[in-house]
Design an enzyme around this catalytic site. Structure first.
Site, mmCIF file in Angstrom:
data_model
loop_
_atom_site.group_PDB
_atom_site.id
_atom_site.type_symbol
_atom_site.label_atom_id
_atom_site.label_comp_id
_atom_site.label_asym_id
_atom_site.label_seq_id
_atom_site.Cartn_x
_atom_site.Cartn_y
_atom_site.Cartn_z
ATOM 1 N N ASP A 90 0.842 -1.194 0.000
ATOM 2 C CA ASP A 90 0.000 0.000 0.000
ATOM 3 C C ASP A 90 0.879 1.247 0.000
ATOM 4 O O ASP A 90 2.028 1.208 0.434
ATOM 5 C CB ASP A 90 -0.911 0.001 1.229
ATOM 6 C CG ASP A 90 -2.068 0.983 1.097
ATOM 7 O OD1 ASP A 90 -2.465 1.276 -0.050
ATOM 8 O OD2 ASP A 90 -2.578 1.449 2.132
ATOM 9 N N GLU A 91 0.330 2.352 -0.477
ATOM 10 C CA GLU A 91 1.043 3.638 -0.556
ATOM 11 C C GLU A 91 2.383 3.471 -1.280
ATOM 12 O O GLU A 91 3.427 3.961 -0.847
ATOM 13 C CB GLU A 91 1.256 4.221 0.846
ATOM 14 C CG GLU A 91 -0.020 4.432 1.639
ATOM 15 C CD GLU A 91 -0.935 5.509 1.059
ATOM 16 O OE1 GLU A 91 -0.539 6.173 0.083
ATOM 17 O OE2 GLU A 91 -2.056 5.679 1.582
ATOM 18 N N GLN A 93 3.600 4.852 -3.749
ATOM 19 C CA GLN A 93 4.251 6.068 -4.247
ATOM 20 C C GLN A 93 5.322 6.593 -3.302
ATOM 21 O O GLN A 93 6.178 7.380 -3.704
ATOM 22 C CB GLN A 93 3.211 7.168 -4.516
ATOM 23 C CG GLN A 93 2.651 7.859 -3.286
ATOM 24 C CD GLN A 93 1.515 7.092 -2.636
ATOM 25 O OE1 GLN A 93 1.100 6.045 -3.121
ATOM 26 N NE2 GLN A 93 0.983 7.621 -1.543
ATOM 27 N N CYS A 185 -12.259 17.354 -8.919
ATOM 28 C CA CYS A 185 -12.202 17.110 -10.358
ATOM 29 C C CYS A 185 -11.165 18.055 -10.965
ATOM 30 O O CYS A 185 -10.625 18.932 -10.288
ATOM 31 C CB CYS A 185 -13.574 17.334 -11.000
ATOM 32 S SG CYS A 185 -14.099 19.068 -11.004
#
Length: 202
Positions: A90-91, A93, A185
């Site tokens: 997980d994570e 990055q 967005c």
């Protein structure tokens, strides 16, 4: 009609914050555990928002995990535990660049690798090793959240400092939860002092 596939592949789950990446990773982990596969779950030590020994989603789902400082920590664990069938991270990055080489080697040896992490940082730019993993993985799932401003599909992570949009020159890594970030967005994502074409130089 029936095909025999060689074991060993890489799955990537990505998207902005609050898109359900960790939730989906946990779901897949439980599927393999139900099938009685040996799963090793890792997360970086920098991510201690909810727990130091569990991967936990924003909605509260969790599963036990192993905290590691870097890719070497994962390799050391797997070298000592040869019975692992599936590796979940997980994570992703937040890991060093060598994690890409390690994942490639593990998949080549027949392990199933599942990674989850942000595809872009708060600036809306590619985050860490994720661009490389997305292009080299066999399977990629990109999830979206809901924009907190207009309700459209959200693909960006908005960082807020004292309730205001962060500055482009702020540090890239700042682990936080709802009080620091929102899903936005493209049109509602605001970065103060972000370079615009053609002033930005590579």
């Amino acid at each position: 009609m029936y095909h025999h596939y060689r074991p060993g592949y890489v799955e990537v789950i990505t998207g902005c914050m609050f898109a359900g990446k960790t939730e989906e990773l946990i779901r897949r982990i439980k599927v393999f555990e139900y099938a009685k596969k040996n799963v090793a779950v890792f997360k970086p030590t920098i991510d201690n928002r909810y727990s130091e020994n569990q991967v936990t989603s924003h909605s509260g789902s969790s599963t036990s995990s192993i905290n590691v400082k870097d890719s070497q920590g994962i390799k050391d664990y797997l070298d000592q535990n040869k019975n692992i069938d599936v590796v979940a991270i997980d994570e992703i990055q937040f890991f060093d660049e060598d994690i890409v080489l390690l994942i490639d080697e593990l998949a080549a040896k027949g392990l199933r690798i599942m990674c989850a992490g942000l595809d872009t940082n708060f600036r809306g730019e590619p985050f860490g090793v994720m661009p490389t993993l997305v292009t080299t993985a066999e399977f990629v799932t990109k999830l979206t959240a809901v924009c907190t401003v207009c309700g459209a599909p959200a693909t960006r992570t908005q960082r807020l400092v004292n309730g205001q949009p962060a500055n482009y020159n702020d540090p890239t890594i700042l682990v936080g939860a709802s009080e620091s970030y929102e899903a936005r967005c493209r049109h509602c994502h605001i970065i103060e002092n972000k370079p615009t074409y053609p002033t930005r130089k590579d």
